[in-house]
Design an enzyme around this catalytic site. Structure first.
Site, PDB file in Angstrom:
ATOM      1  CG  HIS A  41      54.215  23.901   5.075  1.00  0.00           C
ATOM      2  ND1 HIS A  41      53.864  23.602   6.366  1.00  0.00           N
ATOM      3  CD2 HIS A  41      55.555  24.102   5.064  1.00  0.00           C
ATOM      4  CE1 HIS A  41      54.976  23.635   7.114  1.00  0.00           C
ATOM      5  NE2 HIS A  41      55.996  23.941   6.353  1.00  0.00           N
ATOM      6  N   PRO A  42      52.986  20.637   4.877  1.00  0.00           N
ATOM      7  CG  PRO A  42      54.620  19.146   5.648  1.00  0.00           C
ATOM      8  CD  PRO A  42      54.437  20.458   4.928  1.00  0.00           C
ATOM      9  CB  CYS A  43      51.925  22.902   9.120  1.00  0.00           C
ATOM     10  SG  CYS A  43      51.117  24.102   8.061  1.00  0.00           S
ATOM     11  NE  ARG A  44      44.897  24.048   8.651  1.00  0.00           N
ATOM     12  CZ  ARG A  44      44.536  24.470   9.846  1.00  0.00           C
ATOM     13  NH1 ARG A  44      45.370  25.144  10.594  1.00  0.00           N
ATOM     14  NH2 ARG A  44      43.327  24.235  10.310  1.00  0.00           N
TER      15      ARG A  44
END
Lengths: 330, 305
Positions: free
Chosen positions: B253-256
């Site tokens: 997941h690219p949220c960080r």
């Protein structure tokens, strides 16, 4: 296995190992519903394999995925070291039909096509015609269960090839400088012809130069015949060499004994190109089949997980069944 | 999703301030990666899913058949392990080999040092063992022998093809590999890795799909075995791939990502140097290695933090 009878070094080839992406089955399902319906005639698809260096020690993978159904002519789609190959997909309507297909007849038909391309010289101009595959499938769409069986047809011609010595890594034979020179010659050839087999010439004026196979008859200072090798074994070349040798045995029989083959392995690791583990093989002797007037015998059905000739199955209900997907999404 | 659909395409570079990428910068960084690590290639993907803000033939990056010889739990985490901590102190990435200060130190873990021998050394080892390997044909004991047997074809002449290299069993390989003497094909898990451009997060996004030793697709739970414990289920999610048809695929997941990237940029800047945007994916692949430490994809290049 009774290897090394009378200390003969028989040339052995590493078969392809098929790798099917889930996206292939997804696309097949779509095609079956939207396009093929009940038509079970073979359709053309594409797959690809790659050159690799021995550091990977991976099987010689032949991949198919969703894009196999697209009409890919150029190897742009498969990256720098990918080699595109043509295949036939036959998707049957029932499991019975899948089982009933006469496997020997089916592979013989492919073998005949390859043999005809050898006889006509078409394979000299386009060596990719030599590496084909056949894929039988049955899709049980209710259960998300897929049955499949790959064949990588190879002609048993010559029937036996004997080697002078164990294969040698090219970096043990050439100096670093020579290997770099050859690599440049290969890159030049690849960018202008893009073919997976080639003739390597070396003379004092030009150094190394790679030529298309069809120029073989006109060349004098032939050093090696090269091909892009999917094998990562330190001692054995991959499957594509077998039909290439059948081609050479038919058109250049007189050159085969004593010929050196370069099994070109062009891998990358840690951002470094590795070509030094490419193999050199020298042919000592060649045995031909007894009857020469018919089509050579054809082999190549892939073995299953048990090492037996047989189909494989894959169940994708976990990833394709909407009910199960809904459950796992909770 | 809807949010992604409604997010306007990022036009101006904000790379240095926030660690995000424009599509143009993604292509630039992708070109750099493909040039230096040609196992990576650009792909068009499914024609019906082409994103207008990226060139048609450069929709996403992929590398295939990447070996994964070990499960994460086989890696021995040691006290050397440290956390790469973004400034806000939340979350962060586990750097599994902080003693390597140079990114050219390839394949991950100390236990794998035998992989870093030169090809020729390996060839010697392999030669010594191939004789043994070739002379025996050991069959694996699959659970589904019964079914497999049904699908075997008695009509085919199963005569010995003396020109075919015969494999030996998976378990033999594992034994040989761990005793540093493997000299043959290793039946191992392999992964296909994709890097797409995430329009919503404006960063690269990594997708993984794997095959087992028999080249059957791995289930999600099996794939979690190859995701570091700190990230499985928290960082890795199943979602529809933006360019490939088919079932949901595992994705980091690219949220960080942007935050971690900003941290890297700052570290380099504080060291008195400048980090070009073309380096983005090389660094990206370095830091996602903390998530998938045993998948041996190629990414390295001379670059010192």
């Amino acid at each position: 296995m009774s290897s090394a009878v009378d200390n003969e070094k028989i040339l052995q080839f590493l078969p392809f190992s098929s790798v099917i992406s889930s996206s292939f089955w997804h696309k097949l399902t779509q095609m079956k519903i939207d396009v093929y319906a009940l038509n079970d005639e073979p359709v053309e698809i594409t797959g690809y394999y790659t050159n690799q260096s021995i550091s990977s020690r991976l099987p010689a993978c032949l991949n198919v995925d969703y894009s196999s159904f697209e009409n890919r002519q150029v190897s742009d789609a498969v990256g720098t070291n990918g080699i595109l190959c043509q295949g036939l997909l036959q998707n049957t309507n029932t499991l019975e039909a899948f089982k009933d297909i006469n496997k020997q007849t089916a592979i013989n038909k492919c073998g005949e096509q390859i043999w005809n391309d050898i006889l006509s010289g078409a394979a000299l101009s386009n060596p990719s015609l030599l590496t084909r595959f056949l894929l039988l499938t049955f899709a049980d769409l209710k259960k998300y269960q897929f049955y499949y069986w790959f064949a990588f047809p190879t002609l048993v011609f010559p029937s036996k090839i004997l080697l002078n010595d164990d294969p040698k890594e090219v970096d043990k034979v050439l100096t670093k400088e020579e290997l770099l020179q050859f690599q440049q010659a290969y890159d030049e050839f690849k960018s202008s012809y893009g073919q997976s087999a080639f003739v390597v010439e070396k003379n004092t004026e030009l150094g190394y130069k790679c030529h298309p196979l069809k120029e073989l008859a006109n060349l004098k200072d032939i050093m090696w015949i090269g091909f892009c090798d999917p094998s990562s074994l330190p001692t054995n070349p991959g499957w594509p060499l077998r039909n290439l040798l059948a081609l050479l045995a038919h058109h250049h029989k007189e050159r085969l004994v004593g010929l050196s083959i370069l099994c070109w392995r062009d891998g990358v690791r840690d951002g470094q190109r590795r070509v030094g583990s490419s193999l050199l093989i020298e042919i000592k002797d060649v045995v031909y089949p007894g009857e020469t007037d018919s089509i050579p015998k054809c082999l190549g059905w892939e073995k299953n997980e048990r090492g037996k000739l047989g189909a494989r199955t894959v169940n994708l209900s976990n990833s394709m069944d909407p009910e199960r997907l809904a459950e796992s999404a909770v | 999703g809807v949010a992604e659909y409604l997010t306007p395409v990022l036009k101006d570079s904000k790379f240095k301030e926030t660690g995000v990428l424009t599509p143009e910068e993604f292509v630039k960084a992708g070109d750099h990666l493909v040039h230096h690590c040609p196992t990576w290639q650009w792909s068009t993907g499914d024609e019906s899913k082409i994103k207008p803000y990226l060139p048609k033939n450069k929709q996403f990056l992929l590398t295939r058949n990447v070996p994964c010889y070990k499960r994460c739990k086989q890696l021995e985490y040691t006290e050397q392990e440290k956390i790469v901590q973004p400034e806000d102190g939340e979350g962060g990435w586990v750097d599994t080999h902080p003693t390597n200060d140079n990114l050219t130190e390839g394949s991950g873990t100390a236990e794998m040092s035998n992989d870093e021998k030169s090809d020729s050394d390996e060839a010697e080892d392999m030669k010594n063992n191939l004789g043994n390997a070739m002379s025996e044909l050991v069959l694996g004991d699959d659970d589904d022998d019964g079914e497999a047997a049904v699908m075997e074809d008695s009509d085919l002449e199963d005569e010995e093809d003396e020109a075919e290299v015969k494999p030996i069993s998976d378990r033999e390989h594992v034994a040989l590999k761990t005793s540093e003497s493997g000299g043959e094909i290793i039946q191992t898990r392999t992964y296909d890795l994709n890097i797409t451009y995430d329009k919503y997060y404006q960063t690269p996004r990594l997708w993984v799909s794997g095959h087992d030793e028999n080249r059957h697709p791995l289930s999600v739970d099996q794939m979690y075995e190859d995701v570091s414990q700190d990230h499985a289920k928290r960082t890795v999610t199943m979602e529809s791939h933006p360019h490939i048809p088919g079932p949901p695929m595992a994705s980091v997941h690219p949220c960080r990502h942007a935050e971690v990237m900003k941290f890297f940029i700052q570290t380099v800047t504080e060291g008195g140097r400048e980090l070009g945007v073309h380096m983005y994916l090389i660094i990206f692949l370095k830091f996602v290695q903390a998530v998938i430490p045993t998948i041996e994809y190629d990414y390295t290049q001379n670059f010192t933090m």
